[in-house]
Design an enzyme around this catalytic site. Structure first.
Site, short mmCIF file in Angstrom:
data_model
loop_
_atom_site.label_atom_id
_atom_site.label_comp_id
_atom_site.label_asym_id
_atom_site.label_seq_id
_atom_site.Cartn_x
_atom_site.Cartn_y
_atom_site.Cartn_z
N ASN A 60 -4.98 -3.63 7.14
CA ASN A 60 -4.84 -1.94 6.50
C ASN A 60 -5.73 -1.30 7.34
OD1 ASN A 60 -4.20 -2.68 3.22
ND2 ASN A 60 -2.58 -2.05 4.75
N ASP A 118 1.64 -1.97 -3.82
CA ASP A 118 2.36 -1.80 -2.73
C ASP A 118 3.33 -0.74 -2.95
OD1 ASP A 118 2.88 -1.61 0.00
OD2 ASP A 118 4.38 -3.27 0.20
C1 IPE Z 1 -0.38 -5.25 1.37
O1 IPE Z 1 0.48 -4.24 1.50
C2 IPE Z 1 -1.68 -4.84 1.47
C3 IPE Z 1 -1.90 -4.13 -0.08
C4 IPE Z 1 -1.11 -3.79 -0.89
C5 IPE Z 1 -3.36 -3.73 -0.20
P1 IPE Z 1 1.00 -3.76 3.01
O2 IPE Z 1 1.76 -2.41 2.90
O3 IPE Z 1 -0.31 -3.30 3.71
O4 IPE Z 1 1.74 -4.77 3.53
P2 IPE Z 1 2.91 -4.97 4.82
O5 IPE Z 1 2.24 -4.29 5.80
O6 IPE Z 1 4.06 -4.17 4.28
O7 IPE Z 1 3.03 -6.34 4.95
C1 IPE Z 2 -0.08 -0.03 -0.70
O1 IPE Z 2 0.66 1.20 -0.51
C2 IPE Z 2 -1.36 0.86 -0.67
C3 IPE Z 2 -2.23 -0.24 0.56
C4 IPE Z 2 -1.52 -0.88 1.27
C5 IPE Z 2 -3.57 0.35 0.61
P1 IPE Z 2 1.36 1.46 0.81
O2 IPE Z 2 0.55 2.58 1.56
O3 IPE Z 2 1.53 0.23 1.70
O4 IPE Z 2 2.98 1.96 0.51
P2 IPE Z 2 4.14 1.75 1.42
O5 IPE Z 2 4.38 0.20 1.64
O6 IPE Z 2 4.05 2.56 2.84
O7 IPE Z 2 5.15 2.36 0.71
MG MG Z 3 2.83 -1.08 2.21
#
Ligand code: IPE
Ligand code: IPE
Ligand code: MG
Length: 238
Positions: free
Chosen positions: A63, A15
């Site tokens: 997602n 993340d």
């Molecule tokens: C968790 O990250 C899912 C992945 C890293 C694939 P998110 O960015 O989707 O999680 P939330 O929404 O902050 O809980």
């Molecule tokens: C994790 O990074 C990747 C996925 C969930 C696919 P994010 O896209 O959630 O990154 P932030 O949380 O917006 O920084």
């Molecule tokens: Mg995220």
């Protein structure tokens, strides 16, 4: 000093790609691209230090709520990774990587599913470590999928509901046959599991950090493992 124990199974919630990109004035998809590079590096390093199972959370069932452009750029990135992995097939087999794509198949483009299946088939005899990539993964949906399979077995008379055990549930999850994660790592400053390995994480040690995933290095993985070594895992005992 006692020798450090390397956890058998580590789960990583990758993340922070979006925030990393924002800090640099880049697009979110540039952030995911940078995250994918780190994924490859950590995946190799895990094998080098003797981890037996590593599970990377790449795309959750939640997602899909993201803007369609971001979702399709992520699917493109998975495609790119799969084609690249196909080109490096011999090298990855040499490293002993046995690939598993865990998640709900419905919703994933057909061509990607085919690439996942081919990669699993081609690497099935590798025996150094298991690499799980969780795509369209949700811990709750995984349990629903397991319950459906058990329901079918009850319907056919193969299983008596009174005999259902925890092992039966585990054996019907996407991670069937693998040990539960000893350690779950979540960078990016969030303190939650976001539907990751819901059943399997019952007794996992959790490690959080403010590092954004594209900045994560092998040294950070070592730091998490060092901290894990200081934990006293009691599993309810004394
Ligand atoms: C968790 O990250 C899912 C992945 C890293 C694939 P998110 O960015 O989707 O999680 P939330 O929404 O902050 O809980
Ligand atoms: C994790 O990074 C990747 C996925 C969930 C696919 P994010 O896209 O959630 O990154 P932030 O949380 O917006 O920084
Ligand atoms: Mg995220």
């Amino acid at each position: 000093m006692e020798e450090r124990r390397v956890p058998a199974h580590i789960g990583i919630i990758m993340d922070g790609n979006g925030r990393w990109a924002k800090q640099r004035g880049l697009s979110r998809s540039e952030g995911h691209k940078a995250g994918a590079k780190v994924f490859k590096q950590i995946c190799d390093y895990a094998g080098e230090i003797g981890i037996k199972v590593i599970t990377f959370y790449a795309f959750s069932t939640e997602n899909w709520k993201r803007p369609p452009e971001e979702v399709s750029s992520l699917m493109d990135l998975f495609r790119e990774y799969m084609h690249e992995a196909e080109d490096r097939k011999a090298e990855n087999l040499q490293k002993g990587m046995r690939m598993h794509f865990i998640g709900h198949r419905e919703g994933i483009p057909e061509d990607l599913l085919n690439l996942f299946d081919t990669s699993e088939e081609e690497s099935k005899d590798a025996d150094k470590y298991d690499v799980n990539i969780a795509i369209n993964y949700g811990g709750r949906l995984e349990i629903v999928d397991a319950v459906k399979q058990l329901g079918e077995k009850i319907k056919s008379g193969e299983l008596d509901p009174a005999d259902i055990t925890e092992s039966d549930i585990s054996a019907h999850l996407y991670t069937a046959g693998q040990s539960d994660p000893d350690l779950i790592i979540r960078p990016s400053g969030e303190y939650r599991l976001s539907n990751f390995l819901t059943w399997q994480s019952a007794y996992s040690e959790l490690w959080f950090s403010d590092i954004l995933w594209p900045d994560f290095t092998p040294a950070d993985l070592d730091k998490a493992i060092d901290d894990y070594n200081k934990r006293n895992r009691r599993f309810g005992g004394v």
